[in-house]
Every structure is written in structure tokens, then in C-alpha cells.
Scaffold this active site. Structure first.
Site, PDB file in Angstrom:
ATOM      1  N   ASP A  24      21.669 -13.911   7.951  1.00 15.60           N
ATOM      2  CA  ASP A  24      21.608 -15.171   7.199  1.00 15.60           C
ATOM      3  C   ASP A  24      20.958 -16.310   7.969  1.00 15.60           C
ATOM      4  O   ASP A  24      21.302 -16.562   9.128  1.00 15.60           O
ATOM      5  CB  ASP A  24      23.025 -15.655   6.853  1.00 15.60           C
ATOM      6  N   GLU A  62      21.044 -20.165   6.762  1.00 16.58           N
ATOM      7  CA  GLU A  62      21.548 -21.083   5.743  1.00 16.58           C
ATOM      8  C   GLU A  62      21.293 -22.513   6.198  1.00 16.58           C
ATOM      9  O   GLU A  62      21.699 -22.905   7.293  1.00 16.58           O
ATOM     10  CB  GLU A  62      23.043 -20.856   5.511  1.00 16.58           C
ATOM     11  N   GLU A  80      24.230  -8.066   6.456  1.00 15.58           N
ATOM     12  CA  GLU A  80      23.636  -9.341   6.075  1.00 15.58           C
ATOM     13  C   GLU A  80      23.105 -10.051   7.314  1.00 15.58           C
ATOM     14  O   GLU A  80      23.734 -10.019   8.373  1.00 15.58           O
ATOM     15  CB  GLU A  80      24.693 -10.213   5.392  1.00 15.58           C
TER      16      GLU A  80
END
Length: 315
Positions: free
Chosen positions: A128, A130, A126
Site C-alpha cells: 500500500d 496511501e 497487499e
């Protein structure tokens, strides 16, 4: 007025002034003029959102506008919403111009990220970005994170203030991922570089996601301020999507044979395999140093209470 009364009044006034200064400085001192860098986003083509993505969840809260070049995602008390890329990629440049919801946004999470958890639920990768709503209006922060080979017990989070109001207009959020490093960029300013490191580097093809959802349990001060649905729906807008990567079979590992190799001098299947993407330019290095000095307020590599032994890449 007695002298002691004058002193008391002056003390109260001084306290009020200090409170105002602290309030302003704590909420506006990270609004800076950013360094000038050569924009990577100009190097890759835009794709229509409705052609590059399909609806992942919360379909009723998703709208494609402007002939598919723009998408809005909404969070309300019934559901969040999300898009997922129609293809999976091994390496590439992935970017979106995003305008965040205005107003009180505590607990709201807008994510622009890559993952293969649907194919590798116990061994996923992953990358990310955010964007976390805060307890004050327009006070969003950005969190970056990387998981590799299912290492979900060791998050590699870094958090930054933004140097602009992300609710007033669109700003670019980008991921550069290749065999050399992963770079997170905001308006083409690198804010973080994660160098290729054995066993903890994303190694399998991933899909790209764009989502909005309720992160009340953790997003704002560890869950102290949950989403207030009095202000719903929370709507985020996406334009200028860029999906320039090596399209790959998700189960072909560790490196798809078609990625990272040019079939001719004019055709490079991996668009970020060239020498200009092997390392940051001096201009980018200086801009990243500016961002990290001015805006980073948390790095897992500095979190001694959390890690008795720091992760190996922190040394």
C-alpha cells in the site's frame, strides 16, 4: 506606561511570536530540497491509463482525458472511485504521477496499491501507498503498509511527511516489488525498504489499484476530522502510469514458473529480476536515510505500546 504593563505587553507579543513560529515550523519544516538520485521511473515505459486499467467502482466519477493518458478520480458525498489494472502481476515496477486534491482534505484517502483480496479473501497480500488528507490545507502525509498471507491483524505502517506541496503539481509515487525486497519511492527517492522475510512477504500475484475514498473513520488523527463534503468534489489526477511486471495467473503459487527467468539474453519476463534491482545503490541508500531521518514520523517498529513483542523483522 507602568513597568508591569510594559512587561505584560512584551509577554503577550512574545507569546504571539512563539505561536507563529510553532505554526510555521509544524507545517513547513518538512519542505526540503531532496537528494538527487537516478530516476527509476525513466527505466520503464508509460501506459495509457484507459488501456492498462478498467473502472473498479464509482464509474461516474472517473474521467479519461488526453487520449487516455490521464485519469481523474473524484470523491463526492455519493461515492468515491477507483481503477484496477486489467492484468495481475507477480513482481514488477509500478508507478504513477499523482496530483492530489487541494484545499481542506481531512479524511480523504488517495491510494495507489497492490492487492489480491478479491481472489484470496482470507489469505491475501497487499502493498500500500496511501496518501492521507489532513486537517490543514495542503498538509498531506504518506502512509506505506504491507500485508502478507492474510496477516491483516499486524499492520506494518510507516508514515512520512512529504517534502513538497503535493497539490500544486504531479509527483511520482512508485512500488518496486521483487524476490529480494519491496521498495516504496516518492519522486524516485526510496522512503522505505521491506526486505524479503519468510511468511510475511507478499507471495501471490496482485492487481494494481488507484482509488480515492472516504477514510473519515481513521485517516485523520484516528478519525478526529472527517471528510467535509462542503468542499467536494475532491479530485485526484493520475498520469505517467507504469505497469512493468510479470503478468501472471492469480492462482499460480508460490512462484509462477514464467516469472523471474529469462528465456533468452534479450527477453526477461520479470523486468525487475536483474542484479541492479537486487539491492539499493549507495545513492539510493543515502537518499532513503535522508528521507527517514527528516520525514518519517511513525514506524510500527517503534510502537512499543501497540506491540508487546515487536514483529520479528523489526529486530
Amino acid at each position: 506606561m507602568a513597568l508591569w504593563q510594559q512587561k505584560q505587553v512584551l509577554s503577550v507579543l512574545l507569546l504571539i511570536i512563539l505561536c507563529l513560529v510553532n505554526f510555521v515550523s509544524s507545517h513547513e519544516n518538512h519542505f526540503y530540497t531532496a537528494p538527487i538520485v537516478t530516476p527509476l521511473t525513466d527505466s520503464f515505459p508509460h501506459v495509457q491509463v484507459d488501456l492498462g486499467f478498467s473502472k473498479s467502482f464509482g464509474a461516474s466519477n472517473i474521467q479519461f482525458l488526453s487520449n487516455g493518458s490521464m485519469a481523474t478520480l473524484a470523491l463526492d458525498k455519493n461515492s468515491g472511485s477507483g481503477l484496477v489494472s486489467r492484468s495481475r502481476y507477480y513482481f514488477g515496477f509500478f508507478s504513477a504521477a499523482i496530483k492530489l486534491p487541494s484545499g481542506l482534505s481531512s479524511g480523504v484517502v488517495v491510494a495507489f496499491y497492490m492487492s489480491n483480496a478479491d481472489v484470496f479473501p482470507h489469505n491475501h497480500d497487499e502493498i500500500d501507498i496511501e496518501l492521507l488528507g489532513h486537517d490543514k490545507s495542503n498538509d498531506w502525509v504518506i502512509q506505506t503498509n504491507i500485508y502478507a498471507n492474510g496477516s491483516v491483524s499486524t499492520g506494518r505502517e510507516e508514515k512520512f511527511y512529504l517534502w513538497f506541496n503535493p497539490t500544486e503539481k504531479f509527483h511520482h509515487y512508485s512500488i518496486l516489488w521483487n524476490n529480494y525486497h519491496t521498495v516504496f519511492l516518492v519522486d524516485n527517492i526510496p522512503v522505505r525498504e521491506f526486505t524479503q522475510y519468510p511468511s510475511i512477504y507478499p507471495s501471490k500475484p496482485m492487481s494494481l489499484y488507484a482509488t480515492i475514498w472516504d477514510g473519515s473513520e481513521w485517516a485523520t488523527h484516528g478519525g478526529k476530522y472527517p471528510v467535509n463534503y462542503k468542499y467536494a468534489p475532491f479530485v485526484v489526477s493520475f498520469i505517467d502510469m507504469e505497469l512493468s511486471g510479470c503478468k501472471s495467473n492469480p492462482t499460480e503459487t508460490p512462484v509462477p514458473s514464467s516469472c523471474g527467468k529469462s528465456l533468452s539474453s534479450s527477453l526477461l519476463l520479470d523486468p525487475v529480476n536483474g542484479p541492479e534491482f537486487m539491492k539499493l545503490s549507495q545513492q539510493q541508500v543515502e537518499a532513503m536515510d535522508w528521507a527517514r531521518r527528516k520525514l518519517m514520523f511513525y514506524s510500527y517498529c517503534n510502537d512499543r505500546p501497540r506491540f508487546k513483542v515487536l514483529p520479528p523483522e523489526c529486530h
